[in-house]
Design an enzyme around this catalytic site. Structure first.
Site, PDB file in Angstrom:
ATOM      1  N   TYR A  94       0.842  -1.197   0.000  1.00  0.00           N
ATOM      2  CA  TYR A  94       0.000   0.000   0.000  1.00  0.00           C
ATOM      3  C   TYR A  94       0.878   1.248   0.000  1.00  0.00           C
ATOM      4  CZ  TYR A  94      -4.209  -2.703   1.248  1.00  0.00           C
ATOM      5  OH  TYR A  94      -5.269  -3.578   1.263  1.00  0.00           O
ATOM      6  N   TYR A 142      -8.701   3.167  -4.390  1.00  0.00           N
ATOM      7  CA  TYR A 142      -8.985   3.645  -5.748  1.00  0.00           C
ATOM      8  C   TYR A 142     -10.219   4.535  -5.756  1.00  0.00           C
ATOM      9  CZ  TYR A 142      -5.481   0.757  -8.051  1.00  0.00           C
ATOM     10  OH  TYR A 142      -4.297   0.219  -8.487  1.00  0.00           O
ATOM     11  N   GLU A 197       0.969  -2.145  -8.438  1.00  0.00           N
ATOM     12  CA  GLU A 197       0.197  -3.169  -9.154  1.00  0.00           C
ATOM     13  C   GLU A 197       1.080  -3.947 -10.131  1.00  0.00           C
ATOM     14  OE1 GLU A 197      -2.486  -3.939  -7.998  1.00  0.00           O
ATOM     15  OE2 GLU A 197      -3.782  -2.252  -7.506  1.00  0.00           O
ATOM     16  N   ARG A 200       2.938  -6.558  -8.375  1.00  0.00           N
ATOM     17  CA  ARG A 200       2.124  -7.723  -8.042  1.00  0.00           C
ATOM     18  C   ARG A 200       1.849  -8.599  -9.260  1.00  0.00           C
ATOM     19  NH1 ARG A 200      -2.340  -4.050  -4.848  1.00  0.00           N
ATOM     20  NH2 ARG A 200      -1.340  -3.995  -2.788  1.00  0.00           N
TER      21      ARG A 200
END
EC number: 3.2.2.22
Length: 310
Positions: A94, A142, A197, A200
């Protein structure tokens, strides 16, 4: 006697926490001179900084635990003579806040729900009360970012789009809130997807690389958006697979393919090679670890050091 032991243990833990730095060494991404290759190398370095050093699952690395120290990894996004420093939680990737230089001083920017130590992580020693120049007026979701920056599907991901949004807010006065907040939210939406992202998901990394130098970048498709929403659930599905090697995996129900059609199954090889790059921290049904890799490292190190005592 028992109380004394507890006091000693408590003191030891306190000293350890004081000696442990809040963040690992900065990972630098030079946006100005970036290529698809340097972008990929940057993501590899970030994954190395956040991964569990001992555990893997079906050969895939996973993020460390939320309690593992240091708590943060700092990412420097450089462009021209400016640098944004992002504070990213190692345990969940995060983004908790960032800093730039405003009026010659480090300026922190933190979300409404940022961790309490994010401020001093990006601007060490700054204990000032957050004001207009410091507060991001929404949460780090988001939904929060899109409330000011618009739908992320309309923002391209790439070198040019990232650099453009960096230039619109770096060192700028945040009191012109409407325009600044729009520009900042667009920067955050692009940076989060290109950094966390893409760390990931190999799928997102490869899509960004394919359009890296395009003026409009890669606009996230339904498959990317659904992956962003399901990092935990996809990781847990992989962890529950009880056999090693390739197999067909039933995916979480709300995943979509590139054409926005239901995406219900994938092979383990596809997930490993084309979709996932980093799992959330999971308990894997198939026992695996980094032990062979660690032993190999120590063996190579010991062999290379033998000559030092001659």
């Amino acid at each position: 006697m028992k109380m004394k032991v507890l006091e000693v243990v408590g003191l030891a833990i306190s000293i350890w926490l004081m000696l442990t730095p809040p963040a690992s060494s900065n990972i630098v991404f030079d946006v100005e001179n970036a290529t698809p290759e340097t972008y990929s190398n940057f993501l590899t370095s970030l994954r190395e900084a956040v991964k569990d050093k001992k555990l893997t699952c079906h050969g895939m690395i996973m993020a460390t635990t939320l309690t593992e120290q240091p708590k943060y990894v700092l990412v420097d996004l450089k462009f021209g003579s400016g640098t944004f420093t992002l504070a990213i939680r190692r345990g969940n990737l995060y983004l908790e806040g960032y800093s730039d230089i405003y009026n010659g001083k480090c300026r922190y920017r933190i979300f409404k729900d940022s961790e309490s130590d994010a401020q001093e992580t990006v601007c060490p020693g700054d204990k000032s009360k957050p004001g207009t120049q410091n507060n991001i007026p929404y949460e780090k979701s988001y939904k929060g970012m899109e409330s000011k920056g618009g739908a992320r599907t309309k923002l391209g991901l790439g070198k040019i789009t990232l650099k453009s949004r960096m230039g619109k807010i770096y060192g700028k006065d945040a009191t012109d809130q409407k325009q600044y907040q729009k520009n900042e939210a667009e920067f955050l939406l692009i940076a989060v997807q290109m950094v966390t992202e893409a760390s990931r998901f190999k799928y997102i990394e490869n899509k960004v690389k394919a359009k890296f130098d395009d003026a409009n970048g890669y606009q996230p498709d339904p498959k990317a958006i659904s992956l962003e929403k399901n990092w935990d659930s996809v990781s847990k599905v992989i962890a529950k697979v009880g056999t090693s090697g390739d197999s067909t995996v039933t995916l979480p129900g709300d995943l979509k393919d590139e054409n926005n059609k239901p995406w219900t199954t994938a092979t383990m090889n596809d997930l490993k090679n084309d979709i996932m790059a980093l799992l959330t921290h999971v308990t894997c049904k198939v026992k695996s670890s980094m032990f062979p890799e660690i032993m190999s490292y120590y063996y190579r190190t010991s062999i290379s050091n033998l000559g030092e005592f001659e």
